[in-house]
Design an enzyme around this catalytic site. Structure first.
Site, PDB file in Angstrom:
ATOM      1  N   SER A  81       0.848  -1.197   0.000  1.00 52.28           N
ATOM      2  CA  SER A  81       0.000   0.000   0.000  1.00 52.28           C
ATOM      3  C   SER A  81       0.880   1.243   0.000  1.00 52.28           C
ATOM      4  O   SER A  81       0.423   2.342  -0.317  1.00 52.28           O
ATOM      5  CB  SER A  81      -0.927   0.001   1.223  1.00 52.28           C
ATOM      6  OG  SER A  81      -0.201  -0.297   2.403  1.00 52.28           O
TER       7      SER A  81
ATOM      8  N   ASP B 209       5.974  -6.888   2.617  1.00 55.60           N
ATOM      9  CA  ASP B 209       4.929  -7.302   1.679  1.00 55.60           C
ATOM     10  C   ASP B 209       5.561  -7.532   0.306  1.00 55.60           C
ATOM     11  O   ASP B 209       6.138  -6.610  -0.278  1.00 55.60           O
ATOM     12  CB  ASP B 209       3.895  -6.164   1.591  1.00 55.60           C
ATOM     13  CG  ASP B 209       2.519  -6.652   1.220  1.00 55.60           C
ATOM     14  OD1 ASP B 209       2.326  -7.870   1.089  1.00 55.60           O
ATOM     15  OD2 ASP B 209       1.633  -5.786   1.082  1.00 55.60           O
TER      16      ASP B 209
ATOM     17  N   LYS C  92       4.817 -11.275   3.595  1.00 49.75           N
ATOM     18  CA  LYS C  92       3.398 -11.539   3.292  1.00 49.75           C
ATOM     19  C   LYS C  92       3.263 -11.631   1.783  1.00 49.75           C
ATOM     20  O   LYS C  92       3.938 -10.895   1.060  1.00 49.75           O
ATOM     21  CB  LYS C  92       2.505 -10.410   3.828  1.00 49.75           C
ATOM     22  CG  LYS C  92       1.036 -10.581   3.443  1.00 49.75           C
ATOM     23  CD  LYS C  92       0.144  -9.564   4.120  1.00 49.75           C
ATOM     24  CE  LYS C  92       0.044  -8.245   3.405  1.00 49.75           C
ATOM     25  NZ  LYS C  92      -0.420  -8.320   1.998  1.00 49.75           N
TER      26      LYS C  92
ATOM     27  N   GLU D  99      -9.050  -9.824   3.616  1.00 47.20           N
ATOM     28  CA  GLU D  99      -9.373  -8.444   3.228  1.00 47.20           C
ATOM     29  C   GLU D  99     -10.715  -8.365   2.509  1.00 47.20           C
ATOM     30  O   GLU D  99     -10.958  -9.079   1.525  1.00 47.20           O
ATOM     31  CB  GLU D  99      -8.258  -7.876   2.330  1.00 47.20           C
ATOM     32  CG  GLU D  99      -8.565  -6.447   1.884  1.00 47.20           C
ATOM     33  CD  GLU D  99      -7.383  -5.689   1.300  1.00 47.20           C
ATOM     34  OE1 GLU D  99      -6.247  -6.194   1.334  1.00 47.20           O
ATOM     35  OE2 GLU D  99      -7.615  -4.560   0.815  1.00 47.20           O
TER      36      GLU D  99
END
Ligand code: KIV
Length: 276
Positions: A45, A83, A113, A182
């Site tokens: 993100s 990530d 992740k 999510e």
């Protein structure tokens, strides 16, 4: 001593809720760490809330490693999770392992992740076998935004919900230590959570998950493009920042900044000599 994956896994049977928050820089990570948040995700993100991309797809390994290193330098206790960006774990098991290792060896993270369920289990298994903890991520997987036709709630049909249940099971069997859920309906997230022995960390997945993750810019109100439905603003930093910046701007223009307090003096005799 940093939080370990065993400590995180032990929280589930005890019913202790797990908090995870993103961070992308040294100063912010230091605050998150000092508050006692056990899991810090250097999320991709980053691409949207820090780098200004339209999605997470353009984010590169170089960008992720740069920010992971900064977060690691700012933390002592939190587990830092890197990530894995788009296409850094899709092409082959070897590629996935190589890039996961870079997060640990170069970035200093303690875990990685990656997005996906059944389709990524071969990679998850190999990365875990090589000693790198893996967090899964299913439901709305933003790196697949085009395939999903937008940022939409996932698992609403019987077929899609069944697929998510299978994905979660497959990730647990492959050795993931936790799974992000999510943007899935809350009752489905609860069902998935109840069926696993590893913790689920929800974002837009309701209260039935073992933990929650949020993007720090969303909860602090510093990202102004949009506020996702799953986010609650605990502050409105953008307003505080705007008024502080405007105050500074005005002070420079009207000559009230800097004052003697922000300035440095020198020996008068040296000054006199220079002038003479
Ligand atoms: O990139 C990210 O911040 C994430 C969270 C939304 C879980 O993947």
């Amino acid at each position: 001593m940093r939080v370990t994956i065993n400590q995180i896994k032990e929280m589930k049977p005890k019913g202790e809720k797990i908090t995870m928050l993103t961070a992308y820089d040294y100063s912010t990570a230091k605050i998150v760490d000092e508050v006692g948040i056990p899991l810090i995700l250097v999320g991709d993100s980053l691409g949207m809330v820090v780098l200004g991309y339209e999605s997470t797809i353009p984010v590169t390994m170089a960008e992720m490693l740069h920010h992971t290193k900064a977060v690691v330098r700012g933390t002592e206790h939190s587990m830092v999770i890197g990530d894995m960006p788009f296409m850094t774990y899709h092409i082959s098991v070897a590629d996935a392992l190589h890039n996961a290792a870079r997060f640990i060896q170069e970035g200093g993270a303690q875990a990685v992740k990656l997005e996906g369920g059944v389709t990524v289990t071969e990679k998850v298994k190999r990365i875990v076998e090589c000693g790198i903890p893996v967090m899964g991520h299913i439901g709305l997987t933003p790196q697949s935004v085009h395939q999903l036709s937008g940022f939409k709630v996932q698992g609403k049909t019987l077929e899609a919900a069944t697929r998510l249940l299978k994905d979660a099971q497959a990730l647990e069997e492959a050795g993931a230590f936790a799974i992000v859920l999510e943007t899935v309906p809350a009752p489905l997230a609860t069902l998935i959570t109840q069926g696993l022995s590893i913790p689920t960390i929800g974002i837009g997945a309701g209260i039935g998950c073992d933990g929650q993750v949020q993007i720090i810019n969303d909860i602090l109100g510093s990202f102004t493009d949009f506020v996702p439905k799953h986010a609650k603003q605990y502050a409105k930093l953008s307003d505080i920042m705007s008024s502080a910046i405007a105050e500074y701007h005005n002070a420079v223009k009207d000559g009230s900044f800097p004052t003697d307090k922000q300035s440095f003096s020198m020996d008068e005799s040296i000054l006199a000599e220079l002038k003479g």
